[in-house]
Design an enzyme around this catalytic site. Sequence first.
Site, PDB file in Angstrom:
ATOM      1  N   CYS A 137       0.463   1.467   7.602  1.00 29.69           N
ATOM      2  CA  CYS A 137      -0.115   1.891   6.215  1.00 29.69           C
ATOM      3  C   CYS A 137      -1.367   2.791   6.455  1.00 29.69           C
ATOM      4  O   CYS A 137      -1.705   3.632   5.852  1.00 29.69           O
ATOM      5  CB  CYS A 137      -0.652   0.594   5.235  1.00 29.69           C
ATOM      6  SG  CYS A 137       1.065  -0.146   4.812  1.00 29.69           S
ATOM      7  N   GLU A 170       0.588  -1.382   0.006  1.00 27.86           N
ATOM      8  CA  GLU A 170      -0.067   0.120   0.060  1.00 27.86           C
ATOM      9  C   GLU A 170       0.877   1.292   0.080  1.00 27.86           C
ATOM     10  O   GLU A 170       0.682   2.257  -0.624  1.00 27.86           O
ATOM     11  CB  GLU A 170      -0.953   0.068   1.191  1.00 27.86           C
ATOM     12  CG  GLU A 170      -1.926  -1.132   1.544  1.00 27.86           C
ATOM     13  CD  GLU A 170      -1.288  -2.155   2.316  1.00 27.86           C
ATOM     14  OE1 GLU A 170      -0.038  -2.684   1.909  1.00 27.86           O
ATOM     15  OE2 GLU A 170      -2.060  -2.616   3.343  1.00 27.86           O
ATOM     16  N   CYS A 227      -1.966  -2.707   7.483  1.00 30.78           N
ATOM     17  CA  CYS A 227      -1.408  -2.758   8.738  1.00 30.78           C
ATOM     18  C   CYS A 227      -1.506  -1.146   9.519  1.00 30.78           C
ATOM     19  O   CYS A 227      -1.843  -0.184   8.707  1.00 30.78           O
ATOM     20  CB  CYS A 227       0.140  -3.248   8.667  1.00 30.78           C
ATOM     21  SG  CYS A 227       1.360  -2.081   8.003  1.00 30.78           S
TER      22      CYS A 227
HETATM   23 ZN    ZN Z   1       1.295  -1.902   5.730  1.00 27.24          ZN
END
Ligand code: ZN
Length: 134
Positions: free
Chosen positions: A92, A57, A89
């Site tokens: 991100c 990402e 996550c």
């Molecule tokens: Zn991530």
Amino acid sequence: MTELQTKLFQAACDVQKRAHAPYSGALIGAAVLMSDGKIYSGCNVENASYGGTVCAERVAIFKAVSEGSTKQIKEILVVSDAEKPWPPCGFCRQVIAEFANEQTVIHTANLQGKMKSFKFPEIFPEAFTPKHLD
Ligand code: ZN
């Protein structure tokens, strides 16, 4: 899937194959649609230091910014080779928050096209954003 989701899914699947993931073995691809209509994609790039690893990402978002796209994310689709689609996550989510708004949509998918979608505030409520620095 809508036509746009199919386009994002295909872009994420194409780049997912290029993931550099010798440590986790998890191949991830992401495609981000910016407000100017352009799509950027990225894969995870792992590093022997582990800490130097960057998720798909963030690679896609950094590409959009460095290529001069508008700094507003409309949608992101993340695809993993896991059975259950993986959400972004925490790192991100923070990076997404920099360029997202209340309408930004996050799609998580597996390679078979099983998909789950969220409005960004659903998965990252009370995000710390540039507005806090005004
Ligand atoms: Zn991530």
